[in-house]
Design a protein around this motif. Structure first.
Motif, PDB file in Angstrom:
ATOM      1  N   UNK A  35       0.816  -1.220   0.000  1.00  0.00           N
ATOM      2  CA  UNK A  35       0.000   0.000   0.000  1.00  0.00           C
ATOM      3  C   UNK A  35       0.849   1.269   0.000  1.00  0.00           C
ATOM      4  N   UNK A  36       2.039   1.171  -0.561  1.00  0.00           N
ATOM      5  CA  UNK A  36       2.941   2.323  -0.608  1.00  0.00           C
ATOM      6  C   UNK A  36       2.980   2.957  -1.975  1.00  0.00           C
ATOM      7  N   UNK A  37       4.126   3.499  -2.317  1.00  0.00           N
ATOM      8  CA  UNK A  37       4.349   4.202  -3.572  1.00  0.00           C
ATOM      9  C   UNK A  37       4.533   3.189  -4.700  1.00  0.00           C
ATOM     10  N   UNK A  38       3.915   3.453  -5.863  1.00  0.00           N
ATOM     11  CA  UNK A  38       4.068   2.616  -7.043  1.00  0.00           C
ATOM     12  C   UNK A  38       4.870   3.339  -8.105  1.00  0.00           C
ATOM     13  N   UNK A  39       5.620   2.573  -8.874  1.00  0.00           N
ATOM     14  CA  UNK A  39       6.381   3.100 -10.001  1.00  0.00           C
ATOM     15  C   UNK A  39       6.120   2.201 -11.190  1.00  0.00           C
ATOM     16  N   UNK A  40       5.709   2.760 -12.330  1.00  0.00           N
ATOM     17  CA  UNK A  40       5.432   1.999 -13.543  1.00  0.00           C
ATOM     18  C   UNK A  40       6.475   2.375 -14.586  1.00  0.00           C
ATOM     19  N   UNK A  41       7.061   1.366 -15.238  1.00  0.00           N
ATOM     20  CA  UNK A  41       8.081   1.633 -16.247  1.00  0.00           C
ATOM     21  C   UNK A  41       8.069   0.614 -17.367  1.00  0.00           C
ATOM     22  N   UNK A  85       0.641   0.169 -23.143  1.00  0.00           N
ATOM     23  CA  UNK A  85       0.189  -0.445 -21.893  1.00  0.00           C
ATOM     24  C   UNK A  85       0.656   0.355 -20.681  1.00  0.00           C
ATOM     25  N   UNK A  86       1.888   0.845 -20.729  1.00  0.00           N
ATOM     26  CA  UNK A  86       2.408   1.670 -19.629  1.00  0.00           C
ATOM     27  C   UNK A  86       1.524   2.905 -19.433  1.00  0.00           C
ATOM     28  N   UNK A  87       1.142   3.536 -20.522  1.00  0.00           N
ATOM     29  CA  UNK A  87       0.301   4.724 -20.429  1.00  0.00           C
ATOM     30  C   UNK A  87      -1.063   4.408 -19.828  1.00  0.00           C
ATOM     31  N   UNK A  88      -1.618   3.243 -20.177  1.00  0.00           N
ATOM     32  CA  UNK A  88      -2.909   2.819 -19.598  1.00  0.00           C
ATOM     33  C   UNK A  88      -2.746   2.612 -18.095  1.00  0.00           C
ATOM     34  N   UNK A  89      -1.673   1.962 -17.682  1.00  0.00           N
ATOM     35  CA  UNK A  89      -1.461   1.698 -16.259  1.00  0.00           C
ATOM     36  C   UNK A  89      -1.216   2.979 -15.466  1.00  0.00           C
ATOM     37  N   UNK A  90      -0.634   3.971 -16.087  1.00  0.00           N
ATOM     38  CA  UNK A  90      -0.340   5.224 -15.382  1.00  0.00           C
ATOM     39  C   UNK A  90      -1.560   6.120 -15.215  1.00  0.00           C
ATOM     40  N   UNK A  91      -2.621   5.843 -15.964  1.00  0.00           N
ATOM     41  CA  UNK A  91      -3.837   6.687 -15.848  1.00  0.00           C
ATOM     42  C   UNK A  91      -4.550   6.453 -14.555  1.00  0.00           C
TER      43      UNK A  91
END
Length: 91
Positions: A35-41, A85-91
């Motif tokens: 439940x902390x900070x997420x990073x998508x790459x 896919x990265x852009x979808x996950x970042x929304x």
């Protein structure tokens, strides 16, 4: 152009195509704690990328928030699909 030269060019182009065809890309999610900070790459080498994060050689964001734990990844054959896919996950 000689026949051997044409053959060499065709083999070289064929090798380039096969390397590109078989290259894989990954979209991944890291976190620092539950439940902390997420990073998508996105990366072309997931193992190497994760090792760099664990050594503290990642982005400034991952250093600041101590984001090192891989929690999810997806594999793609083409970089454009991975970026979408990265852009979808970042929304």
């Amino acid at each position: 152009m000689t026949n051997s030269r044409k053959f060499t060019i065709l083999v070289t182009l064929s090798n380039l195509f096969m390397k590109r065809y078989h290259h894989n890309y990954w979209v991944y999610i890291l976190c620092n704690k539950p439940r902390g900070v997420l990073y998508v790459g996105v990366t072309g080498g997931l193992d190497d990328r994760i090792e760099r994060y664990k050594k503290g050689e990642g982005s400034q964001f991952t250093k600041k928030y101590n984001v090192k734990r891989l929690v999810y990844f997806e594999e793609f054959q083409y970089i454009n699909d991975a970026i979408k896919r990265e852009k979808v996950l970042k929304k």
